[in-house]
Design a protein around this motif. Structure first.
Motif, PDB file in Angstrom:
ATOM      1  N   TYR A  17      17.292 -25.240  26.036  1.00  0.00           N
ATOM      2  CA  TYR A  17      16.482 -26.129  26.062  1.00  0.00           C
ATOM      3  C   TYR A  17      14.764 -25.674  26.212  1.00  0.00           C
ATOM      4  CZ  TYR A  17      20.206 -29.242  26.883  1.00  0.00           C
ATOM      5  OH  TYR A  17      21.376 -29.986  26.819  1.00  0.00           O
ATOM      6  N   ALA A  18      14.763 -24.340  26.607  1.00  0.00           N
ATOM      7  CA  ALA A  18      13.349 -23.695  26.773  1.00  0.00           C
ATOM      8  C   ALA A  18      12.711 -23.700  25.083  1.00  0.00           C
ATOM      9  CB  ALA A  18      13.328 -22.620  27.541  1.00  0.00           C
ATOM     10  N   LEU A  44      15.478 -33.613  10.564  1.00  0.00           N
ATOM     11  CA  LEU A  44      15.149 -34.306  11.406  1.00  0.00           C
ATOM     12  C   LEU A  44      15.731 -35.556  11.557  1.00  0.00           C
ATOM     13  CD1 LEU A  44      10.978 -33.671  10.718  1.00  0.00           C
ATOM     14  CD2 LEU A  44      12.697 -32.638  12.260  1.00  0.00           C
ATOM     15  N   MET A  45      16.088 -36.045  10.593  1.00  0.00           N
ATOM     16  CA  MET A  45      16.549 -37.667  10.471  1.00  0.00           C
ATOM     17  C   MET A  45      18.252 -37.238  11.331  1.00  0.00           C
ATOM     18  SD  MET A  45      14.710 -39.838   9.535  1.00  0.00           S
ATOM     19  CE  MET A  45      13.404 -38.579  10.359  1.00  0.00           C
ATOM     20  N   SER A  46      18.639 -36.368  10.943  1.00  0.00           N
ATOM     21  CA  SER A  46      20.201 -35.783  11.691  1.00  0.00           C
ATOM     22  C   SER A  46      20.222 -35.625  13.084  1.00  0.00           C
ATOM     23  CB  SER A  46      20.916 -34.786  10.824  1.00  0.00           C
ATOM     24  OG  SER A  46      21.142 -35.266   9.556  1.00  0.00           O
ATOM     25  N   VAL A  47      19.055 -34.686  13.434  1.00  0.00           N
ATOM     26  CA  VAL A  47      19.042 -34.355  14.750  1.00  0.00           C
ATOM     27  C   VAL A  47      18.831 -35.421  15.933  1.00  0.00           C
ATOM     28  CG1 VAL A  47      16.772 -33.427  14.864  1.00  0.00           C
ATOM     29  CG2 VAL A  47      18.499 -32.189  16.272  1.00  0.00           C
ATOM     30  N   VAL A  48      18.104 -36.311  15.380  1.00  0.00           N
ATOM     31  CA  VAL A  48      17.427 -37.475  16.092  1.00  0.00           C
ATOM     32  C   VAL A  48      18.408 -38.684  16.147  1.00  0.00           C
ATOM     33  CG1 VAL A  48      15.994 -38.704  14.756  1.00  0.00           C
ATOM     34  CG2 VAL A  48      15.658 -38.597  17.117  1.00  0.00           C
ATOM     35  N   ALA A  49      19.272 -38.752  15.331  1.00  0.00           N
ATOM     36  CA  ALA A  49      19.923 -39.790  15.118  1.00  0.00           C
ATOM     37  C   ALA A  49      21.712 -39.732  14.970  1.00  0.00           C
ATOM     38  CB  ALA A  49      19.687 -40.632  13.905  1.00  0.00           C
ATOM     39  N   LEU A  50      22.227 -38.418  14.674  1.00  0.00           N
ATOM     40  CA  LEU A  50      23.846 -38.292  14.631  1.00  0.00           C
ATOM     41  C   LEU A  50      24.366 -37.835  15.731  1.00  0.00           C
ATOM     42  CD1 LEU A  50      23.896 -37.077  10.902  1.00  0.00           C
ATOM     43  CD2 LEU A  50      23.903 -39.305  11.796  1.00  0.00           C
ATOM     44  N   ASP A  51      25.723 -37.910  16.232  1.00  0.00           N
ATOM     45  CA  ASP A  51      26.172 -37.313  17.353  1.00  0.00           C
ATOM     46  C   ASP A  51      26.403 -35.935  17.032  1.00  0.00           C
ATOM     47  OD1 ASP A  51      29.239 -36.940  16.021  1.00  0.00           O
ATOM     48  OD2 ASP A  51      28.593 -38.884  15.356  1.00  0.00           O
ATOM     49  N   ARG A  52      26.855 -35.111  17.882  1.00  0.00           N
ATOM     50  CA  ARG A  52      27.108 -33.711  17.837  1.00  0.00           C
ATOM     51  C   ARG A  52      28.209 -33.258  16.935  1.00  0.00           C
ATOM     52  NH1 ARG A  52      25.230 -30.255  21.880  1.00  0.00           N
ATOM     53  NH2 ARG A  52      26.940 -29.008  21.840  1.00  0.00           N
ATOM     54  N   VAL A  53      29.165 -34.062  16.986  1.00  0.00           N
ATOM     55  CA  VAL A  53      30.283 -33.636  15.834  1.00  0.00           C
ATOM     56  C   VAL A  53      29.870 -33.729  14.598  1.00  0.00           C
ATOM     57  CG1 VAL A  53      32.681 -34.089  15.224  1.00  0.00           C
ATOM     58  CG2 VAL A  53      32.093 -34.416  17.570  1.00  0.00           C
ATOM     59  N   LYS A  65       9.315 -38.080  21.514  1.00  0.00           N
ATOM     60  CA  LYS A  65       9.831 -38.789  22.767  1.00  0.00           C
ATOM     61  C   LYS A  65      11.515 -38.839  22.788  1.00  0.00           C
ATOM     62  CE  LYS A  65      10.038 -43.100  23.161  1.00  0.00           C
ATOM     63  NZ  LYS A  65       9.743 -44.678  23.370  1.00  0.00           N
ATOM     64  N   GLU A  66      12.199 -39.265  21.733  1.00  0.00           N
ATOM     65  CA  GLU A  66      13.602 -39.320  21.402  1.00  0.00           C
ATOM     66  C   GLU A  66      14.287 -38.215  21.580  1.00  0.00           C
ATOM     67  OE1 GLU A  66      15.284 -42.468  21.210  1.00  0.00           O
ATOM     68  OE2 GLU A  66      13.347 -43.104  21.932  1.00  0.00           O
ATOM     69  N   MET A  67      13.673 -37.331  20.934  1.00  0.00           N
ATOM     70  CA  MET A  67      14.321 -35.806  21.156  1.00  0.00           C
ATOM     71  C   MET A  67      14.207 -35.424  22.826  1.00  0.00           C
ATOM     72  SD  MET A  67      15.748 -35.153  18.350  1.00  0.00           S
ATOM     73  CE  MET A  67      16.305 -33.618  18.750  1.00  0.00           C
ATOM     74  N   ARG A  68      13.185 -35.722  23.468  1.00  0.00           N
ATOM     75  CA  ARG A  68      13.370 -35.269  24.709  1.00  0.00           C
ATOM     76  C   ARG A  68      14.157 -35.930  25.628  1.00  0.00           C
ATOM     77  NH1 ARG A  68       7.686 -36.509  24.166  1.00  0.00           N
ATOM     78  NH2 ARG A  68       7.671 -37.586  26.299  1.00  0.00           N
ATOM     79  N   ILE A  69      14.319 -37.175  25.231  1.00  0.00           N
ATOM     80  CA  ILE A  69      15.348 -38.189  25.960  1.00  0.00           C
ATOM     81  C   ILE A  69      16.747 -37.478  25.603  1.00  0.00           C
ATOM     82  CG2 ILE A  69      16.427 -40.381  26.151  1.00  0.00           C
ATOM     83  CD1 ILE A  69      13.640 -41.534  25.637  1.00  0.00           C
ATOM     84  N   THR A  98      19.364 -36.182  28.344  1.00  0.00           N
ATOM     85  CA  THR A  98      20.657 -36.860  28.597  1.00  0.00           C
ATOM     86  C   THR A  98      21.436 -35.652  28.266  1.00  0.00           C
ATOM     87  OG1 THR A  98      19.541 -38.871  27.621  1.00  0.00           O
ATOM     88  CG2 THR A  98      22.007 -38.615  27.654  1.00  0.00           C
ATOM     89  N   GLN A  99      21.732 -35.041  27.468  1.00  0.00           N
ATOM     90  CA  GLN A  99      22.679 -33.982  26.872  1.00  0.00           C
ATOM     91  C   GLN A  99      22.772 -33.121  28.110  1.00  0.00           C
ATOM     92  OE1 GLN A  99      23.243 -32.274  22.840  1.00  0.00           O
ATOM     93  NE2 GLN A  99      22.003 -30.701  23.857  1.00  0.00           N
ATOM     94  N   MET A 100      21.838 -32.813  28.853  1.00  0.00           N
ATOM     95  CA  MET A 100      21.851 -31.727  29.864  1.00  0.00           C
ATOM     96  C   MET A 100      22.648 -32.472  31.128  1.00  0.00           C
ATOM     97  SD  MET A 100      19.168 -29.466  31.999  1.00  0.00           S
ATOM     98  CE  MET A 100      19.989 -28.552  33.411  1.00  0.00           C
ATOM     99  N   LEU A 101      21.946 -33.809  31.592  1.00  0.00           N
ATOM    100  CA  LEU A 101      22.362 -34.520  32.730  1.00  0.00           C
ATOM    101  C   LEU A 101      23.978 -34.720  32.475  1.00  0.00           C
ATOM    102  CD1 LEU A 101      19.314 -36.281  33.539  1.00  0.00           C
ATOM    103  CD2 LEU A 101      20.351 -34.587  34.784  1.00  0.00           C
ATOM    104  N   GLU A 102      24.478 -35.149  31.181  1.00  0.00           N
ATOM    105  CA  GLU A 102      25.814 -35.557  31.126  1.00  0.00           C
ATOM    106  C   GLU A 102      26.746 -34.456  31.506  1.00  0.00           C
ATOM    107  OE1 GLU A 102      25.992 -36.654  26.998  1.00  0.00           O
ATOM    108  OE2 GLU A 102      25.852 -38.934  27.411  1.00  0.00           O
ATOM    109  N   SER A 103      26.377 -33.138  31.700  1.00  0.00           N
ATOM    110  CA  SER A 103      27.171 -32.288  31.838  1.00  0.00           C
ATOM    111  C   SER A 103      27.313 -31.954  33.478  1.00  0.00           C
ATOM    112  CB  SER A 103      26.668 -30.578  31.272  1.00  0.00           C
ATOM    113  OG  SER A 103      26.522 -31.089  29.695  1.00  0.00           O
TER     114      SER A 103
END
Length: 387
Positions: free
Chosen positions: A266-267, A223-232, A295-299, A303-308
């Protein structure tokens, strides 16, 4: 080596978890009855008189006077025995035996839920303790007492003392254990990235079983990793970590949350996020942050989708996330208005356009501004010199 000894789970944090669940509206009456029965049985088994009084007041239980009298008598007899052992050790034995007898008294107070006396006894015991590892174990116990009773001052002071002590010693096992203790504190203060990095440092060396079991430890780590760390970092240290893969399925929906987010699916991610949020709400440490995490995970997902894309069809985006266009409209509008999403909605065209910050242009403008300031200073300096 004392660092390899099993640490007794005192105070038992499971009791605090049960009390927490008994106060939650979303827990059914039948489940509450089961929890109450288990909690009362443990209190009776261990004669936890001080804890019984605290819980009875907080949970509006009628006090059982017969039970109170029975526990009081048992505790007085046990305390008398402990005091006699301390006296005997002081007069007939060495410092080590005195210290052990004093610690036994502290364990007794921690077991029955007498916070003030437990903390006082552990502080007295610390003064008699010589071994570096044993001193740290003492401080770890006061940390857990603070955690049990939600005494944030005690938690923080114990953590600071442990960190100060660890700088003067070289106990590898306890250094790793301290990282887990600090991560728990950081989770409570919503410093998720720092917590994630500390937890990841200890996934192969976890020994803090007196604080949590390994499944819970991995739950927190993911949980802490998925909400706070970069993809790499998420890929290399979490998704590909064998220690995490070996137990991640023990927590329902945790693997789906992690992998669907990373793979941009995403679904199922939204479905898993809803379920995981319900799980978080049942966790005493993370419950205050459940809505924030959601909320942070939704954002992050938006963000991840729109950046593409430069732009995306509004209806297609709603379908991708498995939500209605009305829901997505409310979500995106709120996050865009608060500055959390860099995009704009074209309702006429039915599209969402990305509006990424122009970092290069911002750097250029900052350089120009700094250059102007430097020129002004040089001109002022030259005028002073000419005078």
């Amino acid at each position: 080596m004392d660092g390899e000894e099993n640490v007794e789970k005192l105070p038992d944090l499971q009791l605090a978890e049960w009390k927490f669940l008994l106060k939650q509206k979303y827990v059914s009456d039948s489940e509450k009855e089961t929890i109450k029965s288990k909690l009362l049985n443990r209190i009776k088994e261990e004669n936890m008189l001080p804890l019984y009084r605290i819980f009875a007041e907080d949970l509006k239980w009628p006090e059982d006077q017969t039970l109170l009298d029975s526990m009081k008598q048992t505790n007085e007899e046990k305390l008398k025995q402990l005091d006699e052992k301390i006296k005997d050790a002081t007069t007939s034995l060495g410092e080590s035996e005195v210290r052990d007898a004093m610690e036994a008294k502290g364990l007794f107070f921690a077991r029955i839920g007498d916070k003030e006396k437990a903390v006082s006894q552990y502080r007295q015991t610390l003064e008699k303790t010589i071994g570096f590892g044993l001193k740290l174990d003492n401080v770890f116990t006061t940390f857990r007492i603070g955690l049990f009773f939600e005494d944030h001052n005690l938690i923080k002071s114990s953590l600071e003392k442990a960190k100060s002590m660890i700088e003067t010693g070289s106990d590898w096992d306890r250094k790793n254990k301290l990282k887990v203790y600090e991560a728990v504190y950081l989770m409570s203060t919503r410093e998720f990235k720092k917590a994630a990095l500390l937890l990841l440092d200890t996934i192969s060396t976890f020994t803090a079983t007196e604080l949590m079991d390994y499944d819970t430890f991995i739950f927190y780590t993911v949980l802490m990793s998925v909400v706070a760390l970069d993809r790499v970092t998420l890929k290399s240290k979490v998704i590909n970590a064998p220690e995490i893969l070996s137990v991640i399925n023990n927590t329902p929906n945790l693997k789906t949350l992690l992998e669907s987010f990373y793979s941009c699916n995403y679904a199922p991610f939204f479905t898993a996020l809803a379920d995981i949020t319900d799980t978080i709400k049942r966790n005493r440490f993370l419950a205050p942050h459940a809505e924030y995490f959601n909320k942070e995970m939704r954002i992050l997902a938006y963000t991840q989708m729109l950046e593409s894309y430069k732009s995306v069809q509004f209806e297609n985006m709603a379908t991708t996330f498995g939500v209605s266009t009305e829901f997505l409209d409310r979500e995106l509008s709120a996050f865009i208005a608060s500055g959390r999403l860099h995009a704009k909605i074209d309702k006429v065209g039915g599209i969402v356009e990305t509006n990424r910050p122009d970092n290069k242009n911002a750097q250029y403008q900052a350089t120009i501004k700094q250059g102007d300031l430097m020129l002004n200073r040089i001109q002022k300096l030259s005028r002073v010199i000419n005078l």
